[in-house]
Structure formats: C-alpha cells, structure tokens
Design an enzyme around this catalytic site. Structure first.
Site, mmCIF file in Angstrom:
data_model
loop_
_atom_site.group_PDB
_atom_site.id
_atom_site.type_symbol
_atom_site.label_atom_id
_atom_site.label_comp_id
_atom_site.label_asym_id
_atom_site.label_seq_id
_atom_site.Cartn_x
_atom_site.Cartn_y
_atom_site.Cartn_z
ATOM 1 N N LYS A 84 32.475 32.620 38.384
ATOM 2 C CA LYS A 84 32.850 33.996 38.719
ATOM 3 C C LYS A 84 33.053 34.808 37.450
ATOM 4 O O LYS A 84 33.616 34.317 36.464
ATOM 5 C CB LYS A 84 34.115 33.978 39.571
ATOM 6 C CG LYS A 84 34.520 35.327 40.147
ATOM 7 C CD LYS A 84 35.743 35.154 41.043
ATOM 8 C CE LYS A 84 36.255 36.466 41.606
ATOM 9 N NZ LYS A 84 37.441 36.271 42.475
ATOM 10 N N SER A 159 37.497 38.082 46.889
ATOM 11 C CA SER A 159 36.768 38.722 45.807
ATOM 12 C C SER A 159 35.700 37.837 45.160
ATOM 13 O O SER A 159 34.890 38.318 44.359
ATOM 14 C CB SER A 159 37.751 39.187 44.723
ATOM 15 O OG SER A 159 38.434 38.095 44.136
ATOM 16 N N SER A 183 40.823 34.775 48.096
ATOM 17 C CA SER A 183 39.537 35.169 47.505
ATOM 18 C C SER A 183 38.529 34.053 47.301
ATOM 19 O O SER A 183 37.379 34.334 46.951
ATOM 20 C CB SER A 183 39.771 35.883 46.171
ATOM 21 O OG SER A 183 40.289 37.172 46.386
#
Length: 469
Positions: A84, A159, A183
């Site tokens: 990420k 997210s 997330s």
C-alpha cells in the site's frame, strides 16, 4: 493447469524448491496479467515492471544455489507482492492518496516493506488509497478511480483499495494494507479475499498511532499466515510494537469442538444489515456449530454516541493536519474529505476530550463483551460493495462512518480480527465474515479463518480481465 500468476505464495515457493518454476517466469506471468487488468482496475501506483524483473532474476539465482533470502527464518523469495502506498518504500514518493502531498522520494523502507525486501519478495510496486486513508473507497484526488474486479461499477472498499482489488484480480499472491477502522477488512469483504488486522503492534509500522495496523491481504488464509511470519519480525522504529513471538504461523489446523463463539448480528449503530449478508453469516454460524463449537448470540455493545464520538475525534485530528497545510495544497484535497475533516476544527478542549473518552469507551466495552467467548463472528460490514464513484456507502459526509460499526471496535480494543469470504449475493458480490479473538491471539484467529475456509461452500471462480475489443 493454473497459470503461474494464479498460484498461491505457498505453491510458488514449493515450485521454486522443486525447480519446476522460476521467479522470473512467475513475475512475467503476473506482470502480463496486470497489464490486461490495470486499464480497468487502476489498482496500482508506481508499478515497476523492470525493477520487479531485476528482483526476480536475483531471486532465481539464489534459488539455483539453494540459498533463498529469509527474514527471521521465513522466506518469500521470488514471490510477487504489492505494498500500500502509505507504507514507504525507498526511492518512491508517498502521496498518501492525495494531490495535496508534495512528492518527495522516501529515504528508507518502512518496517513492513523492509521485511518483505529482506525475505526476498519481488516488489511489483505500490497500491492505491483514498486521501489520507480516511475513506472506505477507491476514490482519490491523486490516484485514478480504483474499481472492484467482481463488478467494475462497484467500489473495492478502502482505504486499502488497490490492495483489495489487486488481490482479487490476481496481481500476484501477496499484498499489504493498513487498517485503522476496517481498512483491510472492508476491501477484503467486498473483494472476496482473506486478511488479518493483527493485534496492535504485532506488525511493526512507522509511524505508529492508536488503532493503526498493517496487515496481509491475500486470496488464501495460508498466504496471510505465511506473510505474518515475515511482517511480525521486530523493528525498533515502532515504539508501540509488541515483544516478538516466534509463532508457527502455518500451524493452521484447529479442533473446533467446545470452542465458545459469540455471534454478533447487530452492530448497535450505523446502517441496517443487508438480508443477504445476514443469511450468509448465520449459515457460517451453523457450520461452526455443526463442527462442535458452542455458538451464542450476542447483544450489541456499540452505540450511536460511541461511533459519533470516535468520528468527531478523528475529524479533529484530521482538521489539525489540514490546517498545517498551505491553502494551495489544502485546495487539492478531495472535497468530501476536506468537508469531513474541517468540520472537526475549532472545538474546545473539553469537547475533544469527550470525543477521546468515547474511543476509550469503545475499547472497554469491546473487551468486556468479548471476554466470555474464545472468538466472535459477525459480518464485516452491513452492506456489500457500492457505487465505484462514491466516497462512502451513504455518499453523505454526516454518515461517512456508518458502515464501520462491526470493524472499528477491534481497532480501539487492539484485538486481532480477520475477514474471510463467506458467500455471495444473488448478484455475485462477495460477502465477508469477520472473526475476532482476544488480544494477542492472532494465530488463533487465523486458525478459525482457516477452519471456515475448509467448511465453506465452493467459491466462485476469481474474476478475469475483460477480453480485449
């Protein structure tokens, strides 16, 4: 026969040991597959095919000599992986999902990236996220809109948006996300994959703060367990990290007989539960019961006031961060996020403390509610994947957190919680089952997720890239 890009990390490593496949073959297969998918999904940031192939060639040479790299005795040598974009990798800017960030290359790998590199993983690049990671969405002012591979009109969640989409689409077997309120679990649920939000501090991260965890995102529970052996290695930069414990992370078999399982079907706050999700989770509960576990319905412990208190606290924190930016940069932030954050500014010290108190109330109530049980199962979210263009399931700033009533409590209580696919709606969208355990029992939660993986009905085939016109 499965194509190399379709293999799990466990299968890839076995093939490398047997010399039936090489890391270069696998990496080429993965990169070709990404090239077919990425024009539709937009799941990556700073994708680096040449760098990945160079890492694969180095890995191939090590395997030929029988000397794979390992971090703490755990190897991922030659296995393609993504990270990420808010987890720093040296030489790559960290935009935090927003056009407001000045793009300065990171000086060093953050702890999760460092462990993956030390273990020999082939780093394909980074995955997308929304502005500051403060949405359960693939919508961002910096990245192109990330979509859900099961249905391109739907959202992958967030997210860890790109990580969830990439795992479901087969961008290699290993992906790392982060989670402060759901997330990794929300995109896992909406993309049909497996993940673990570990106990706070189990995976060192930098910067650390309340509730923030990094976690593996994979197609199988075994691959998540494999990653935990690497990611949980110690790193002094995380001042909130736990003492290192050398678990046998791949010891995933578990006798369910006599285990006390709480069944939570009402979050106590937020959106009502979709009937198809209810049916899928109740079917899972019956399967655990049939395997010998003692399943007991639970009453909700969260309240609307508790959820709103945490929301206010996070808005205030974000308002302070935004206020520190020059006006020109602040103007580049996604308008939805800016409106949400700025509504938290200008509060009195007493009001901020009352909001903080609610975060501690969530923690205390969650630990107390879970104490009578070995594990708690529930939906991950009250809804399935929603419109790709929306920032949240309600598309309203006032209710932007009304879908995290099941996930948020375990961030505040620091307990491990997994998401594993539980079934599908009539429209074919995945449904996530959340499995939470006592603080520090990360391996036990993975064992329960693996038990469900073994019991669940046959899974739908993974989505494939649209055929070229």
């Amino acid at each position: 026969m499965p194509q190399p890009h379709e293999l799990s990390a466990v299968e890839m490593l076995q093939a490398y040991r047997e010399k039936s496949l090489s890391p270069v073959e696998v990496t080429r297969s993965v990169l070709e597959h990404i090239a077919r998918w990425e024009p539709q999904l937009k799941a990556t940031y700073a994708l680096d095919p040449e760098g990945a192939l160079a890492m694969a060639r180095a890995s191939e040479a090590r395997w030929m000599k029988g000397e794979p790299l390992a971090a703490g005795g755990h190897t991922l040598d030659g296995v393609p992986a993504t990270i990420k974009e808010n987890i720093a990798t040296r030489g790559v800017p960290v935009p935090l999902g927003t056009a407001a960030t000045e793009l300065t290359p990171a000086a060093a790998d953050a702890p999760p990236a460092a462990r993956m590199r030390e273990a020999g993983a082939v780093l394909l690049g980074k995955t997308t996220m929304p502005d500051f990671g403060m949405l359960s969405s693939g919508l961002s002012s910096f990245h192109e809109l990330t979509r859900n591979p099961w249905d391109l009109s739907k959202n992958p969640g967030g997210s860890s948006a790109g990580a969830g989409a990439a795992a479901a689409a087969g961008y290699g077997p290993l992906h790392i996300g982060t989670d402060i309120g759901g997330s990794v679990r929300l995109p896992a649920a909406w993309c049909g994959i497996a993940t673990l939000k570990p106990s706070l501090g189990r995976i060192p991260i930098d910067p650390p703060f309340m509730g923030r965890c990094a976690g593996p995102m994979t197609r199988t529970v075994a691959d998540s367990a494999l990653m935990m052996g690497v990611l949980s290695q110690p790193d002094a930069r995380d001042h909130m990290s736990l003492p290192y414990q050398d678990f046998d992370w791949l010891d995933l078999e578990r006798d369910l007989r006599g285990l006390r399982i709480g069944l939570l079907m009402d979050a106590g706050c937020g959106l009502p539960l979709d009937p198809e999700i209810r049916a899928a989770v109740e079917a899972a509960a019956r399967a655990f019961e049939a395997a010998g576990a003692i399943v007991t319905p639970m009453q909700p412990w969260m309240t609307p006031d508790m959820l709103e208190g945490v929301d206010r606290f996070w808005r205030t924190r974000s308002a302070i961060d935004l206020a520190a930016l020059p006006q020109a940069r602040r103007d580049k932030i996604l308008p939805f996020i800016r409106t949400w954050a700025e509504s938290g500014g200008g509060q009195s010290g007493e009001a901020v403390f009352r909001s903080y108190y609610e975060t501690m109330n969530v923690r205390a109530r969650t630990v107390a509610a879970c104490a009578p049980f070995d594990y708690v199962i529930s939906p991950v979210a009250p809804v399935v994947a929603y419109n790709a263009e929306w920032p949240s399931p309600t598309n309203e700033v006032a209710t932007t957190m009304h879908h995290i009533g099941f996930t948020l409590p375990y961030n505040m209580s620091e307990q491990p919680a997994a998401s594993v696919n539980c079934g599908y709606t009539k429209a074919g969208l995945p449904i996530g089952l959340q499995i939470a355990g006592p603080r520090f029992d990360d391996l036990g939660v993975l064992q329960m997720a693996r038990a469900w993986e073994n019991m669940r009905p046959e899974q739908h085939p993974w989505p494939q890239p649209p055929k070229a016109a």
